[in-house]
Scaffold this active site. Structure first.
Site, PDB file in Angstrom:
ATOM      1  N   HIS A  97      -1.740  26.108   2.323  1.00 31.02           N
ATOM      2  CA  HIS A  97      -2.861  27.023   2.524  1.00 31.02           C
ATOM      3  C   HIS A  97      -2.450  28.469   2.203  1.00 31.02           C
ATOM      4  O   HIS A  97      -3.148  29.177   1.471  1.00 31.02           O
ATOM      5  CB  HIS A  97      -3.334  26.906   3.982  1.00 31.02           C
ATOM      6  CG  HIS A  97      -4.412  27.871   4.363  1.00 31.02           C
ATOM      7  ND1 HIS A  97      -5.741  27.588   4.210  1.00 31.02           N
ATOM      8  CD2 HIS A  97      -4.347  29.119   4.866  1.00 31.02           C
ATOM      9  CE1 HIS A  97      -6.452  28.618   4.613  1.00 31.02           C
ATOM     10  NE2 HIS A  97      -5.623  29.577   5.021  1.00 31.02           N
ATOM     11  N   GLU A  98      -1.288  28.856   2.707  1.00 32.33           N
ATOM     12  CA  GLU A  98      -0.828  30.226   2.457  1.00 32.33           C
ATOM     13  C   GLU A  98      -0.443  30.418   0.984  1.00 32.33           C
ATOM     14  O   GLU A  98      -0.671  31.476   0.405  1.00 32.33           O
ATOM     15  CB  GLU A  98       0.359  30.577   3.368  1.00 32.33           C
ATOM     16  CG  GLU A  98       0.087  30.426   4.865  1.00 32.33           C
ATOM     17  CD  GLU A  98      -1.114  31.213   5.355  1.00 32.33           C
ATOM     18  OE1 GLU A  98      -1.523  32.178   4.698  1.00 32.33           O
ATOM     19  OE2 GLU A  98      -1.660  30.827   6.417  1.00 32.33           O
ATOM     20  N   HIS A 136      -3.459  31.081  -0.922  1.00 31.89           N
ATOM     21  CA  HIS A 136      -3.884  32.483  -0.794  1.00 31.89           C
ATOM     22  C   HIS A 136      -3.186  33.335  -1.855  1.00 31.89           C
ATOM     23  O   HIS A 136      -3.810  34.178  -2.494  1.00 31.89           O
ATOM     24  CB  HIS A 136      -3.515  33.028   0.590  1.00 31.89           C
ATOM     25  CG  HIS A 136      -4.555  32.767   1.640  1.00 31.89           C
ATOM     26  ND1 HIS A 136      -5.888  32.983   1.420  1.00 31.89           N
ATOM     27  CD2 HIS A 136      -4.450  32.311   2.906  1.00 31.89           C
ATOM     28  CE1 HIS A 136      -6.558  32.671   2.518  1.00 31.89           C
ATOM     29  NE2 HIS A 136      -5.709  32.236   3.436  1.00 31.89           N
ATOM     30  N   GLU A 185     -10.809  31.821   2.692  1.00 36.86           N
ATOM     31  CA  GLU A 185     -10.204  30.772   3.516  1.00 36.86           C
ATOM     32  C   GLU A 185     -10.628  29.387   3.019  1.00 36.86           C
ATOM     33  O   GLU A 185      -9.819  28.469   2.927  1.00 36.86           O
ATOM     34  CB  GLU A 185     -10.615  30.932   4.985  1.00 36.86           C
ATOM     35  CG  GLU A 185     -10.080  32.184   5.661  1.00 36.86           C
ATOM     36  CD  GLU A 185      -8.567  32.224   5.753  1.00 36.86           C
ATOM     37  OE1 GLU A 185      -7.906  31.204   5.482  1.00 36.86           O
ATOM     38  OE2 GLU A 185      -8.031  33.297   6.089  1.00 36.86           O
TER      39      GLU A 185
END
Lengths: 280, 156
Positions: A149-150, A153, A204
């Protein structure tokens, strides 16, 4: 040839002007400030579109000083060093599956904060994970979900996007005023590299989606991915979660989305977490 | 807060520069006008050779130089002008004053030596920079020429 009796009186105002200098100053200052403000406003408005086009190495250069700082801080305990290494290995494996742009480099850091389960991505490809988070994750898959997830980003340049309004204006102003890059670094640090950047709901969701694809490629299934977010939701009331909640809105909706994707596939076994990450 | 403080210092310097710079300039111009009138008799010329009636005069070097500092207001004003281009009016008055002051000092020296005229007058300007490009710069103007001094009347 001969001289006049005396020097002639030359009329004033040929080489100079008698106009009040304040008038010129006001017009110039007003005009230039207006143009600067207009450009800054345009940069702010279009920062989200412009941010992904800022070369990644600019971002890296800005936070370089900062990354030296963190590596010094963390290399105190052997367990921390080992855990950070394990984190980096897992992160790198995931990064290889994330289809990152070739110029993007990732750095994984472990923060010794056992009471705050948190993970965040910041400028320059730095991803921070707290030891508190390692305590909470039951399987490697759950940790991989957070990392992916990061990574997503950073892949989408969200840190640059969320800070870029201010950053672009800063860069612009530093060019105009002739300030050097060192002073700029200071302002960027003030702007909160170490803090959790505010990512929008859209960001997100995009990161979640990309993370799930990465996980699917890496493990071949999505089992265990939803655990972390479920845990976050369960502890919603606790103060230590406030920070991560500020940047991760609509947790319930997101868990449902992840569950929707996982439930359509048969349940599979999750991988055990690296023992080096279990020392906290 | 820090930014406010910096802006405050900037505004203060700007204000001081403007008030004192303006006062100094007005005072200086007043003095220039008065002394130019007083020394109008000492003729300043750029001719390279003296006219016939000065042929038997003594000659000697006279010079006058002046160093004038830019004030903060002028620097900022010129800096703004540097972005958009055009006449830097704030520097024009500065150089005009420096040039005329240098000429006046040269005339004063010539007058003291009893000269009637100065020929072959040259003016040179050079910048005295404060450490590189930083700091407030000042400018030096040097005026020099050949003073023509009448020979004392021969006695006997």
């Amino acid at each position: 040839m001969s001289f006049a009796k005396q020097n002639p009186k030359i009329p004033e105002g040929i080489n100079t002007s008698s106009e009040n200098p304040l008038k010129e100053f006001t017009i110039l200052l007003g005009g230039i400030l207006f143009v600067i403000c207009a450009i800054a406003a345009l940069l702010l408005i279009f920062s989200h579109q412009l941010a992904p086009h800022i070369p990644f190495r600019y971002e890296q250069a800005l936070v370089n000083k900062f990354s030296e700082l963190t590596s010094d801080n963390n290399s105190t305990e052997q367990t921390m060093i080992d855990a950070e290494l394990a984190l980096q290995e897992l992160g790198q494996q995931l990064a290889d599956k994330s289809a990152l742009a070739p110029d993007i480099e990732l750095h994984f850091h472990l923060l010794d904060e056992p009471d705050v389960p948190n993970a965040f991505a910041t400028l320059g490809g730095h991803i921070f994970v707290t030891t508190g988070l390692l305590r909470e994750v039951p399987s490697e898959n759950a940790l991989a979900m957070v990392l992916a997830h990061e990574i997503a980003h950073i892949k989408f340049r969200h840190p640059a996007q969320s800070i870029s309004g201010g950053l672009l204006v800063q860069i612009f102003l530093s060019i105009v005023t002739g300030q050097n890059a060192v002073a700029l670094q200071g302002t960027v640090q003030q702007a909160g590299i170490m803090t959790v950047l505010g990512f929008s709901r859209k960001m997100e969701t995009a990161a979640d989606r990309a993370a799930l694809s990465t996980l699917e490629q890496h493990y071949g299934h999505l089992a265990g991915a939803e655990v972390f977010f479920e845990k976050i939701l369960a502890k919603h009331q606790q103060a230590s979660w406030q920070a991560i909640f500020a940047s991760h809105p609509d947790m319930q909706k997101r868990i449902e989305q992840i569950k929707n994707r996982t439930s359509s596939r048969p349940k599979l076994k999750t991988s055990p977490i690296d023992p080096r990450l279990r020392n906290f | 807060m820090e930014a406010l403080f910096q802006i405050g210092i900037f505004a203060l310097l700007l204000g001081l520069g403007f008030i004192f710079g303006r006062r100094a300039e007005a005072k200086h111009y007043k003095s220039i006008f008065a002394r130019e009138d007083a020394l109008r008799g000492v003729i300043v010329s750029t001719d390279r050779f003296p006219p016939v009636e000065f042929m038997n005069h003594h000659s000697g070097l006279v010079s006058g130089n002046v160093v004038i500092s830019v004030d903060y207001f002028k620097v900022v004003s010129a800096g703004l002008r540097g972005i958009v281009g055009g006449r830097i009016r704030s520097y024009e008055t500065l150089l005009d004053r420096a040039r005329r002051e240098a000429l006046l000092r040269m005339q004063e020296q010539a007058h003291a030596a009893g000269a009637e005229a100065i020929i072959n007058t040259k003016i040179e300007t050079s910048r005295i920079s404060g450490n590189g490009n930083k700091g407030i710069a000042s400018v030096e103007v040097l005026a020099y020429g050949t003073a023509l001094i009448p020979q004392p009347a021969k006695t006997g």
